[in-house]
Design a protein around this motif. Sequence first.
Motif, short mmCIF file in Angstrom:
data_model
loop_
_atom_site.label_atom_id
_atom_site.label_comp_id
_atom_site.label_asym_id
_atom_site.label_seq_id
_atom_site.Cartn_x
_atom_site.Cartn_y
_atom_site.Cartn_z
N ALA A 13 -14.82 -7.97 -32.54
CA ALA A 13 -13.94 -8.03 -31.37
C ALA A 13 -13.31 -6.65 -31.22
CB ALA A 13 -12.87 -9.10 -31.53
N THR A 14 -13.46 -6.05 -30.08
CA THR A 14 -12.99 -4.68 -29.88
C THR A 14 -12.21 -4.61 -28.57
OG1 THR A 14 -15.06 -4.08 -28.80
CG2 THR A 14 -14.91 -3.67 -31.17
N GLY A 15 -11.35 -3.61 -28.52
CA GLY A 15 -10.60 -3.35 -27.29
C GLY A 15 -9.45 -4.32 -27.09
N ASN A 16 -8.24 -3.94 -27.53
CA ASN A 16 -7.05 -4.78 -27.36
C ASN A 16 -7.25 -6.18 -27.96
OD1 ASN A 16 -5.63 -2.77 -25.77
ND2 ASN A 16 -7.05 -3.30 -24.11
N ALA A 17 -7.86 -6.22 -29.12
CA ALA A 17 -8.14 -7.51 -29.76
C ALA A 17 -6.84 -8.18 -30.21
CB ALA A 17 -9.07 -7.30 -30.95
N ARG A 18 -6.79 -9.48 -29.98
CA ARG A 18 -5.55 -10.20 -30.24
C ARG A 18 -5.85 -11.67 -30.48
NH1 ARG A 18 -0.13 -9.45 -28.03
NH2 ARG A 18 0.97 -11.46 -27.82
N ILE A 19 -5.35 -12.22 -31.59
CA ILE A 19 -5.47 -13.64 -31.89
C ILE A 19 -4.06 -14.24 -31.94
CG2 ILE A 19 -6.13 -15.36 -33.60
CD1 ILE A 19 -8.37 -13.57 -34.48
N THR A 20 -3.87 -15.33 -31.20
CA THR A 20 -2.61 -16.05 -31.24
C THR A 20 -2.87 -17.40 -31.90
OG1 THR A 20 -1.89 -14.99 -29.18
CG2 THR A 20 -0.70 -16.96 -29.89
#
Length: 840
Positions: free
Chosen positions: A95-102
């Motif tokens: 996962a690339t580019g402003n990767a974010r897990i909530t």
Amino acid sequence: MKSRIGMAALKAIAAVLLAGVAPCALSAQTLNDALQARSAGESGKDRLLVEAGELQYDNDRNTVSAVGDVHLYYQGRTLQADRVTYDRASRRVFATGNARITEADGTVITGDRFELTDDFRDGFIDSLRVQRTGVIEGKTVTTRFAAPRAERAGGEAMVFEKGTYTACEPCADHPERPPLWQVRAAKIIHKNQERMIYYEDATLEFIGVPMAYAPFMSAPDPTVRRKSGFLAPRFVASTATGYGVAIPYFINIAPNMDVTLTPTFMTRQGVLGQAEFRHRLETGSYNVRAAGIFQRDRDAFLPSPLGPRDKEFRGSIESAGRFYLNEKWQYGWDVALVTDKWFLDNYKIKSESLSTTYFRESTSTVFLTGKGDRGYFDLRGYYFKGLSSLDWQKQQPVVHPALEYNRAFDGPDWLGGQITLDANVTSLSRDQAYFQQTPNMLNNWLGYYSNCAIYEKGRCIMRGMPGTYTRATAGALWKRRFIDPFGQVWTPFASLRADVTWTRADVTGALNQHVPNFIDPASGPLGRVMPAVGLEYRYPFVATTASGVTHTIEPVAQIVARPNETRLGKLPNEDAQSLVFDDTTLFEYDKFSGYDRVEGGVRLNYGLKYALTTAGGGYVDALFGQSVQLAGRNSFSEGYRDPTNTGLESGLDRKASDYVGRLHLQPSRRFAFTARGRFDQESFALKRMELTSSVSLGAMQASLTYGHYAAQPSLGYAVRRQGLAPTLSYQVTPNWRVHGSMLFDLSAQKNAQQYFVSNPLTGRNYLKAPYGSLASASIGVQYQDECATFGVVYTSSYNDPTTGVRSNNQSVMVRLELTTLGAVQLSQTLGDATSGGVAQ
């Protein structure tokens, strides 16, 4: 344009990435077939929602990618990135580019690049930032981890290489600046299953400056409320104990049970051991606390009876409990046993039994209490432990028990009004009589304990009777209010009270043999009955102006008719020694504070009330009045027959009492002022005055209290007592606050600069405070934000010379609390003074 796609390829990527579901064997079938097979077997709650700009297949690289503002929703988790790619050959997810897990619990994991295995158990994250929000002790706290690179190992541990941890928010204007504090470590390991965080080669930094180093440390993660382990240390220092450090260790036995062990290592006295056990049950909770020390240097303390030099072992054991039988009834206890009266103060032992007044004492009690809508029941016993050098334990009473009952209910239809029932039973005993010289001369050192030169009424008072004293009281009060057509308010009332007492005075011994000079030591039961009838009259006049101001003028008159007080001089006075005549007691039917005395005769109480209210919320309230003895014997002028002289010099001991008044001004919520006083009925000389004022102006809150009390030699107060107490708190910034309070002792005569008190046991002269001296002071500064609290407080308090201390108590306490990490506290005594009878 964003399109919604439900392709199995993206479903598998998200399922592997977010949930760690074991993937099917991709080598045995095509990707699409495998993904379709998995999708068919999933439950409804595991279905995946995918939002992306487009889906790309790269057969040459053997990858499937979702591109363009990718959102994957699965099992309460959300993955956001510019691009999510699954490499079928290496079976890794990127996962690339402003990767974010909530996460479902609100935890946010961000990074420049995620590289994970397809089962999500292992992998790497570049430029990792983890943000977690939770509630700790009722406060919402956000914690933050950051690292250039992190590794996920075994599916449950996160390893941060060269990581940092903090609970501070970054500066909004300059996010590049370091936070107020952070832990920087060569390696930070967060184990989810253990819910522990381990730090290796760690440094605690403040504003980017290293302040403390630890090769290894660990702590529960912020979501843990209870976990066994070491707590933050506490530092102490005083002349008698030396320098020391307390290292608490918390043992979490069960979710409702724990133990805290706290050894304190002191350079002068050795090791002080402390333990606390806490247990919460379905209906309540209790705790047991113990402390003890075998002192290494007993010469640090004064010899007996001024100090505990003769004791090698000193300690205490305490317990407190509260249990609820139902929503109205509870029982409990608060008991404390100590080896000596100075232990708790010398070693700064926290105790729930301590009172905070100048005359400190430890109070143990066991009770049963019931509260209803219109009723109250309280049954309890008391044991008092005096903590002053002048306290003689044999003069302290043991109460066994005291019962208080009150019940109000509506009268029958034919009578109307309200009926109130009161009952009180008190039984107590003591070993030695408690006498006090009157007037109480400042240089009176006839003996170590308070005694008298001549044991006669008028020259001496008996504060407490030796032996056993039991009294049972029952009373009923009826009153009803009528309002006539003119608006006049009439309230007739009637009461009946009966007392039965049983006295067995101990008249053996040097002090106790003087008891017959003050009361009848008869052991038989004595009865006393006091009926009363009365009428209260009020006539409020109300006027409202066009501007919305309301004026109320209300004359009040009250007459109470009773026979004369009986048994005066035959009974001890244990609970009615405190008599204050002011605006609050002017219209009391019986102005004595307890049951051992009862007011008699015919008395008229009258006064005038005035109130003003404004449309803006301003308020003025005033009262002025007097009490007059119309017939019968004046109970207050008969105070010389009371063993404690209660009633004399009270302002009520003449036919026409002193005048009492009150003025309360509150023009707005920001300012309030109250004055109440008592004035001589002949000369209008000031006998008693209390002034209080408070102001709140934005960031500043201030108050000023002044007290003036005329001398009352018959009660043991030989000189006028005065005090002035200002307080101030100012919020300098949203985070910084300064505060202070002072108490000025103005009690000595104005022409007296200073005076001495001599202690014959030590042969020392002690300088008492001169007129206008500073009796106590507290000045502090505090910083508080979302991640830290820091405070420094300086205190100074005057010591009674009988404690054997030459100078004031002066100390500085510094406390630093880092949210989620713990608190460190240092208390340092200044100079050569310590409290509790420490030798100088």
